[in-house]
Structure formats: C-alpha cells, structure tokens
Scaffold this motif. Sequence first.
Motif, PDB file in Angstrom:
ATOM      1  N   LYS A   1     -16.526 -19.760  12.612  1.00  0.00           N
ATOM      2  CA  LYS A   1     -15.793 -20.963  12.220  1.00  0.00           C
ATOM      3  C   LYS A   1     -15.993 -22.085  13.239  1.00  0.00           C
ATOM      4  CE  LYS A   1     -11.256 -22.717  10.886  1.00  0.00           C
ATOM      5  NZ  LYS A   1      -9.865 -22.389  10.495  1.00  0.00           N
TER       6      LYS A   1
ATOM      7  N   LEU B   1     -19.463 -23.570  12.841  1.00  0.00           N
ATOM      8  CA  LEU B   1     -19.569 -24.367  11.616  1.00  0.00           C
ATOM      9  C   LEU B   1     -18.910 -25.731  11.807  1.00  0.00           C
ATOM     10  CD1 LEU B   1     -18.871 -21.613   8.946  1.00  0.00           C
ATOM     11  CD2 LEU B   1     -20.904 -23.079   8.993  1.00  0.00           C
ATOM     12  N   LEU B   2     -17.733 -25.737  12.417  1.00  0.00           N
ATOM     13  CA  LEU B   2     -17.053 -27.014  12.681  1.00  0.00           C
ATOM     14  C   LEU B   2     -17.906 -27.899  13.587  1.00  0.00           C
ATOM     15  CD1 LEU B   2     -13.399 -25.710  13.182  1.00  0.00           C
ATOM     16  CD2 LEU B   2     -14.144 -27.342  11.421  1.00  0.00           C
TER      17      LEU B   2
ATOM     18  N   ARG C   1     -17.374 -31.782  13.930  1.00  0.00           N
ATOM     19  CA  ARG C   1     -15.919 -31.710  14.140  1.00  0.00           C
ATOM     20  C   ARG C   1     -15.615 -30.828  15.354  1.00  0.00           C
ATOM     21  NH1 ARG C   1     -14.431 -29.950   8.062  1.00  0.00           N
ATOM     22  NH2 ARG C   1     -12.354 -29.604   8.969  1.00  0.00           N
TER      23      ARG C   1
ATOM     24  N   ARG D   1     -25.019 -25.899   3.091  1.00  0.00           N
ATOM     25  CA  ARG D   1     -23.728 -25.622   2.452  1.00  0.00           C
ATOM     26  C   ARG D   1     -22.655 -25.300   3.494  1.00  0.00           C
ATOM     27  NH1 ARG D   1     -25.175 -21.747  -2.664  1.00  0.00           N
ATOM     28  NH2 ARG D   1     -22.938 -22.045  -3.036  1.00  0.00           N
ATOM     29  N   LEU D   2     -22.631 -26.156   4.547  1.00  0.00           N
ATOM     30  CA  LEU D   2     -21.749 -25.889   5.681  1.00  0.00           C
ATOM     31  C   LEU D   2     -20.271 -25.998   5.311  1.00  0.00           C
ATOM     32  CD1 LEU D   2     -23.718 -27.758   8.508  1.00  0.00           C
ATOM     33  CD2 LEU D   2     -23.736 -25.316   7.950  1.00  0.00           C
ATOM     34  N   GLU D   3     -19.915 -26.955   4.449  1.00  0.00           N
ATOM     35  CA  GLU D   3     -18.507 -27.083   4.030  1.00  0.00           C
ATOM     36  C   GLU D   3     -18.058 -25.823   3.285  1.00  0.00           C
ATOM     37  OE1 GLU D   3     -16.267 -29.139   4.773  1.00  0.00           O
ATOM     38  OE2 GLU D   3     -17.222 -31.003   5.427  1.00  0.00           O
ATOM     39  N   GLU D   4     -18.940 -25.314   2.416  1.00  0.00           N
ATOM     40  CA  GLU D   4     -18.614 -24.072   1.718  1.00  0.00           C
ATOM     41  C   GLU D   4     -18.524 -22.910   2.701  1.00  0.00           C
ATOM     42  OE1 GLU D   4     -20.504 -23.626  -2.496  1.00  0.00           O
ATOM     43  OE2 GLU D   4     -21.877 -24.844  -1.275  1.00  0.00           O
TER      44      GLU D   4
ATOM     45  N   LEU E   1     -17.574 -23.045   5.759  1.00  0.00           N
ATOM     46  CA  LEU E   1     -16.286 -23.137   6.448  1.00  0.00           C
ATOM     47  C   LEU E   1     -15.164 -22.567   5.575  1.00  0.00           C
ATOM     48  CD1 LEU E   1     -14.836 -24.146   8.989  1.00  0.00           C
ATOM     49  CD2 LEU E   1     -14.589 -26.373   7.862  1.00  0.00           C
ATOM     50  N   ALA E   2     -15.199 -22.880   4.290  1.00  0.00           N
ATOM     51  CA  ALA E   2     -14.196 -22.337   3.361  1.00  0.00           C
ATOM     52  C   ALA E   2     -14.318 -20.822   3.261  1.00  0.00           C
ATOM     53  CB  ALA E   2     -14.368 -22.974   1.982  1.00  0.00           C
TER      54      ALA E   2
ATOM     55  N   LEU F   1     -20.671 -29.450  11.676  1.00  0.00           N
ATOM     56  CA  LEU F   1     -20.148 -30.475  10.778  1.00  0.00           C
ATOM     57  C   LEU F   1     -19.690 -31.722  11.533  1.00  0.00           C
ATOM     58  CD1 LEU F   1     -18.177 -28.152   8.354  1.00  0.00           C
ATOM     59  CD2 LEU F   1     -20.037 -29.689   7.683  1.00  0.00           C
TER      60      LEU F   1
END
Length: 282
Positions: free
Chosen positions: A228, A231-232, A237, A203-206, A208-209, A235
């Motif tokens: 952060k 996490l990027l 990025r 749930r990496l996108e979550e 990051l949010a 992902l």
Amino acid sequence: MFKRFLAVLVLLIPFPAVAQLAIPRVSPAASVTQTIGTTKITVDYHRPGVKGRIIWGGLVPYDQPWRMGANEATTISFSDPVKVNGNEVPAGKYSFFAIPGKAKWTLVINKDPNQGGASGYDQSKDALRVEVTPAKAEHTEWMRFTIEPTSPSAAVVRLNWEKIAIPINVEVDVAGIVWKNVDSTLASTYGGAASWALDRGERLEEGLAWTDQAIAASGENVLNLWTKARLLQKLGRSKEALPVMEKTLTLARGNVPADFLAILEGSHASIKADASGTAKKK
C-alpha cells in the motif's frame, strides 16, 4: 579346500532382495472418515474380536486406560478446530483412549498420537477428558467405530463392541471455517492483484483499492502495508504513504530477516524523501 570354495561360491551367487513378508494381523487395521462441512474427522484403529471372551472387566479392565482397540493406540484427527462434547479441541491428530467404568466411561484425547498402547500413556499430555455413559447395544463381534452425521455441522463418533456403544459428540463451526477460508482466499487474490499492479506500474488506483480489500479481509501485515505504501508513492501521494510505511517498519522490526528489513528501510527512506520534497530528480 572344497568347503572354502563352496563358501566363496555362495557369496558370489546373486540372490534376490529379501521382500517384506505380509502377514495378516489378528486384529485387522481399519479407518473411518467423515466430512462435516469441509472438516474431516478420521479414526484409525485395529479391530479385536470378542471370541467368546469376557470383555468389560475382563479382557479390558475397569478403571484403567485402554487404547480403544488392539495393537497401536487408536487415533482421532480433525482437519479443523472442533468441539467435542462442548469442549474446544484444536485441529490435529490425537491418540484416543478410554477409561472404562461399570457405570461411566472417561474418554481421553491425548496430544501424543504415536503411542504403541496404553503402557506409554502420559496423562500430562491430555488435550481433553470427557465423561460419557455407555449404552446397551446389539452384539458386535468385531469392534468398530462409526461417524454418523446428525446435522450439517455435527456428528456422533461411536464405538461399538460386545454389547455396548460409547458415543462422543463432535461439532464443527462450518460457517466460521468457510468464511475464514473465503477471507483468506480473497486476501490472497486481492494482495496478488495489487502486487501485480505495483510491479507493472499499471492500474495503480485499482491496485490501491485491492490492497485495502486485502487488509480488510486478513488484517494489516508487513506485506500488504508495504504494498500500500509503495502504491501511494507511485500515485504521487507520498505524504499519505509515509505513516503507512512507518507502521510497516514497526510491524517488521524483530519479525523479519535483517536483509528484508534493510529493503523496507530503503523504501521508507525513499518515501520520506518524496514526502519532504528532498528526493533527487532523475
């Protein structure tokens, strides 16, 4: 010989431990607490009696610091920052003195709460001095403090003794304190959730949010920016992660232990290699 034997016998006989003898004090201890919003206001003091004496200008001289009670100095404490008669006072425990006058009194909040009485009073440690006007009141034999709420965000702390009453107004920024607690709780919750997502790789996108929400609630700091950035990176990025990681290092230098700084520098090197495409493929 007999006396020596008797002395040895006395030493050998077990005696119970000496207990502390509790003796009532002439001026008994008292405490009053009132919660305004989520803020606790507490006054701890000792209650002298009038006992037919002349109090003002007699037992309690005019124009001299008075400990607002008997025995140790009276203390007042606030669990959050407050305003006292319109003046900002930080959260904490203070000694609470008065300088009585015939027409006006000066109330003193002093930064040293551990005082035996007015003899140890140090004006240089005053946090606040306010002038108040004493009011006539019904006879109060035993000195007392009360804390009376006047609204959901204010109260009057009042001293009554003999035939006078001395009020002091306390205001609490209830909404500001509660919202600060909300922000702190949210930041901790979102930050913890983001760290768990990072550790699990799920749930990496979550995650990051959640990190962005933690930053919005509490501001940028080393931990939430580091989370952060990683996490990027996970992902894919890393080019976005690099400036975040660089900001993390800027905040960390000089503010974190050397071993933790070394870990952060390792993360920076890894993200930089990913961003430039020079990372070693496993």
